[in-house]
Design an enzyme around this catalytic site. Structure first.
Site, PDB file in Angstrom:
ATOM      1  N   ASP A 299       0.979  -1.186   0.009  1.00 19.25           N
ATOM      2  CA  ASP A 299       0.082  -0.061  -0.048  1.00 19.25           C
ATOM      3  C   ASP A 299       0.706   1.288   0.069  1.00 19.25           C
ATOM      4  OD1 ASP A 299      -2.268   1.540   0.306  1.00 19.25           O
ATOM      5  OD2 ASP A 299      -1.726   1.894   2.346  1.00 19.25           O
TER       6      ASP A 299
ATOM      7  N   ASP B 167       0.017   5.293   0.929  1.00 16.19           N
ATOM      8  CA  ASP B 167      -0.453   6.151   1.958  1.00 16.19           C
ATOM      9  C   ASP B 167      -0.592   5.368   3.447  1.00 16.19           C
ATOM     10  OD1 ASP B 167      -0.708   8.339   0.260  1.00 16.19           O
ATOM     11  OD2 ASP B 167      -2.981   7.709  -0.093  1.00 16.19           O
TER      12      ASP B 167
ATOM     13  N   ASP C 280      -1.465  -0.791   5.983  1.00 14.06           N
ATOM     14  CA  ASP C 280      -2.161  -0.257   7.251  1.00 14.06           C
ATOM     15  C   ASP C 280      -3.405  -0.224   7.704  1.00 14.06           C
ATOM     16  OD1 ASP C 280      -2.103   1.881   5.291  1.00 14.06           O
ATOM     17  OD2 ASP C 280      -2.704   3.105   6.844  1.00 14.06           O
TER      18      ASP C 280
END
Length: 226
Positions: free
Chosen positions: A12, A14, A177
């Site tokens: 991922d 961001d 995250d």
């Protein structure tokens, strides 16, 4: 299979590699000001990140992580256009890589891992951010939230990545995250790593059942060491 035995690392962006919340908040608030709407502090906007630009703007217009079902569609469309224009101008003003990311990605590449990015961020922004932060030319594949009809937590971007890279699920691990990363990985039968330092809406990412979980990027690097 042990984590270091994986061949393809699907990252991922961001909240995983890049702390982009400051610039996203700046673009959101510039958009809200243009629309004569109330602005919000960075910490509030931080919790709205992770589902793509459209959802971020819908949350900003709603003033809540829970989107107002009565939101005007025309307003949302106009606000999204304004936001994308503002964000294009502030991609790397305050955004920074998390600790150990640049050196870590270089070491992973040198160790023979294949790297790719799967983000819900519009694809047009990915390369400029990677270039601006000095981690371009490390990734074989960049998939944005608008690359396909579906984005995470739908498994389609992960299936697409496997097809493009000519690999199978067992060779890959999704690293992120957010619950969207973990849920997408589960739906694609891919193992996942949850990182606790990012943007998971204030929730404990462990509750979504990643195979591995780390508090820092360096802990991930240690577990990937061959």
């Amino acid at each position: 299979m042990k984590l270091q035995e994986k061949e393809v690392l699907l990252f991922d962006l961001d909240g995983t590699l890049v702390d982009s919340a400051p610039d996203l908040a700046l673009a959101v608030n510039r958009t809200l000001k243009d629309l004569n709407k109330a602005t919000f502090d960075q910490d509030t906007i931080h919790h709205w990140v992770g589902n793509g630009a459209k959802v971020l703007i819908e949350r900003a217009l709603s003033g809540s992580a829970i989107i107002d079902k009565e939101l005007d569609e025309t307003l949302t469309k106009d606000a999204l256009t304004i936001f994308l224009a503002h964000y294009q101008q502030c991609l790397c003003i305050e955004s920074v890589l998390y600790d150990d990311v640049q050196e870590g990605l270089l070491s992973l590449k040198a160790a023979g891992f294949r790297l790719a990015i799967i983000t819900n961020k519009p694809a047009i922004f990915i390369q400029p951010i990677l270039t601006g932060l000095g981690i371009d030319n490390l990734f074989e594949l960049l998939i944005g939230g608008d690359t396909l009809a579906d984005k995470k937590p739908h498994p389609a971007p992960l299936h697409y990545a496997m097809k493009q890279l000519n690999v199978v699920a067992e060779q890959c691990v999704m690293i992120g995250d957010s619950k969207n990363d973990i849920l997408a990985a589960k739906a694609a039968n891919i193992d996942s790593v949850g990182l606790t330092y990012g943007y998971n809406y204030g929730e404990d990412i462990n509750q979504y059942g990643p195979q591995w979980c780390f508090d820092t990027f360096n802990e991930l690097l240690i577990s990937l060491k061959r």
